[in-house]
Design an enzyme around this catalytic site. Structure first.
Site, PDB file in Angstrom:
ATOM      1  CE1 TYR A  31       1.068  -0.294   4.423  1.00 18.73           C
ATOM      2  CE2 TYR A  31      -0.043   1.823   4.431  1.00 18.73           C
ATOM      3  CZ  TYR A  31       0.788   0.905   5.044  1.00 18.73           C
ATOM      4  OH  TYR A  31       1.343   1.201   6.270  1.00 18.73           O
ATOM      5  CE  LYS A 147       3.026   3.153   3.202  1.00 17.51           C
ATOM      6  NZ  LYS A 147       3.143   3.363   4.645  1.00 17.51           N
ATOM      7  CD  GLU A 179       9.748   2.073  10.918  1.00 20.98           C
ATOM      8  OE1 GLU A 179       9.696   2.992  10.094  1.00 20.98           O
ATOM      9  OE2 GLU A 179       9.658   0.862  10.607  1.00 20.98           O
ATOM     10  CG  LEU A 204       8.138   2.278   5.089  1.00 18.89           C
ATOM     11  CD1 LEU A 204       7.802   0.933   4.436  1.00 18.89           C
ATOM     12  CD2 LEU A 204       6.881   3.102   5.250  1.00 18.89           C
TER      13      LEU A 204
HETATM   14  N1  PLP Z   1       7.415   3.938   9.114  1.00 24.63           N
HETATM   15  C1  PLP Z   1       6.280   3.222   9.154  1.00 24.63           C
HETATM   16  C2  PLP Z   1       6.269   1.925   9.897  1.00 24.63           C
HETATM   17  C3  PLP Z   1       5.122   3.695   8.512  1.00 24.63           C
HETATM   18  O1  PLP Z   1       3.984   2.968   8.550  1.00 24.63           O
HETATM   19  C4  PLP Z   1       5.169   4.939   7.837  1.00 24.63           C
HETATM   20  C5  PLP Z   1       4.005   5.494   7.151  1.00 24.63           C
HETATM   21  O2  PLP Z   1       2.937   4.974   7.148  1.00 24.63           O
HETATM   22  C6  PLP Z   1       6.383   5.652   7.836  1.00 24.63           C
HETATM   23  C7  PLP Z   1       7.480   5.120   8.473  1.00 24.63           C
HETATM   24  C8  PLP Z   1       6.493   6.987   7.153  1.00 24.63           C
HETATM   25  O3  PLP Z   1       6.562   6.843   5.758  1.00 24.63           O
HETATM   26  P1  PLP Z   1       6.091   8.035   4.796  1.00 24.63           P
HETATM   27  O4  PLP Z   1       6.868   9.249   5.200  1.00 24.63           O
HETATM   28  O5  PLP Z   1       6.450   7.557   3.448  1.00 24.63           O
HETATM   29  O6  PLP Z   1       4.628   8.196   5.010  1.00 24.63           O
END
Ligand code: PLP
Length: 282
Positions: A31, A147, A179, A204
Site C-alpha cells: 500500500y 510497505k 521507528e 520503512l
Molecule cells: N514507518 C512506518 C512503519 C510507517 O507505517 C510509515 C508510514 O505509514 C512511515 C514510516 C512513514 O513513511 P512516509 O513518510 O512515506 O509516510
C-alpha cells in the site's frame, strides 16, 4: 465517498472484494498513503517509486502505469472534493479460487483499491502541541522496508500506547529505536545535530524522512543517520516523528519523561514549516 476499485469508480457502499482476495486472507498486499494539500499530491513520485520497489520485492505485478495512477488519484480528489487529507492505495495479489498459500497463476489479476480520507494535515493540533509516545518492543517481521498491509504489530503498539494514555508508540529493537508505529523517528541532540536511524530491512524508507534529510542538508543543518538508544532519545533536546499523514509532529514526552520540558522544539517546528513551504511550491 467514491472509491476506486479495479478500474471503476464506485460509491463506497458498492466497493466490495472477494473473501478469497489474498490481501484479506494473507495480507499479501502492498500500500501507499499520499498526503493531499490544497488538492495537490505531496511527494507522489517518491510514493510511486517505493510502491514499485515493494511490488518488486514481493514479485507482485503492478498492472497500472504511473500516469494512470496519477489520474486515479486526481479523479479521487475531484470526485470526492478532497481539499486536504490522504489518498490510500492498496494492491493485492488478487483473488484465488481457494485458500492456497502458493502464488496464483500470473494470469490472476491484482486487485487495486484506492480511497480518500478527509483529514487535517496543515493545521493539525498535534503539530502545535506535540505528541506523547511510549516505547514498546519491535515485534515486527524482518522486512519492515517493504510497505505491506501486515500491520498487526503496529496496531498492537498503537493500542498499547492509547491504553497508556499516550498518543503513539515508538519501537525498540535490540536496545535501539527503529521507528514509530506508523512513522519514522528523529531526535535532535544538544549540539543541534538531527539524528535518525539509517535505512535497513528494519525500518520503512519513509518518503517524508527522505525529504527531511534533503531539506536539512539544503538548509546547512547537521543530520546524521545512525543508531540511537531509547536512553539517548530521552535525553535529547527535541524529538519528532515523520510520515505522509503527520508530515512532522514534535514529540514532547517519551515514557512519561518530558523532552524539552514538554515544549515543542524550535528545530522540529522550523523543519515542518520549511517542509510545508517546499511541498506547496512544487
Ligand atoms: N514507518 C512506518 C512503519 C510507517 O507505517 C510509515 C508510514 O505509514 C512511515 C514510516 C512513514 O513513511 P512516509 O513518510 O512515506 O509516510
Amino acid at each position: 465517498d467514491i472509491v476506486y476499485l479495479d478500474s471503476h469508480f464506485v460509491p463506497k457502499e458498492q466497493a466490495k472484494i472477494s473473501v478469497f482476495d489474498r490481501g484479506f486472507l494473507f495480507a499479501d498486499a502492498v500500500y501507499e498513503v499520499t498526503a493531499v494539500i490544497d488538492g495537490q499530491l505531496i511527494d507522489f513520485n517518491g510514493h510511486f517509486q517505493r510502491l514499485q520497489r515493494s511490488c518488486k520485492e514481493l514479485a507482485l505485478s503492478l498492472p497500472i502505469t504511473k500516469e494512470q495512477l496519477i489520474d486515479v488519484h486526481h479523479q479521487l480528489i475531484e470526485k470526492n472534493n478532497l481539499h486536504e487529507g490522504l489518498i490510500y492505495l492498496q494492491i493485492t495479489r488478487g483473488t484465488d479460487s481457494s485458500r492456497f498459500f502458493d502464488f496464483p497463476a500470473s494470469s490472476v489479476p491484482s486487485t487495486i483499491v484506492a480511497f480518500v480520507q478527509h483529514s487535517t494535515v496543515i493545521n493539525h493540533p498535534n503539530a502545535k502541541k506535540g505528541i506523547s509516545v511510549v516505547s514498546v518492543e519491535d515485534i515486527r517481521w524482518q522486512r519492515c522496508d517493504i510497505k505491506t498491509v501486515a500491520l498487526l504489530a503496529a496496531c498492537l503498539a498503537k493500542h498499547h500506547a492509547h491504553q497508556q494514555g499516550a498518543d503513539d508508540a515508538i519501537l525498540i529493537k535490540d536496545g535501539y529505536i527503529t521507528e514509530g508505529s506508523s512513522s519514522n523517528f528523529f531526535i535532535v541532540n544538544h549540539d543541534n545535530e538531527i539524528i535518525t536511524r539509517p535505512l535497513s530491512q528494519n525500518i520503512l524508507p519513509g518518503i517524508t524522512r527522505q525529504a527531511i534529510i534533503q531539506l536539512a542538508q539544503e538548509e546547512g543543518l547537521k543530520i546524521t543517520e545512525r543508531l540511537f538508544t531509547l536512553d539517548e532519545a530521552k535525553k535529547a533536546k527535541e524529538a519528532f516523528i515523520s510520515s505522509a499523514t503527520t508530515l512532522i509532529w514534535p514529540v514532547v514526552s517519551i515514557d512519561n519523561e518530558d523532552i524539552n520540558q514538554g515544549e515543542v522544539g524550535h528545530l522540529s517546528q522550523r523543519l515542518r514549516e520549511i517542509y510545508l513551504d517546499k511541498a506547496l511550491k512544487k
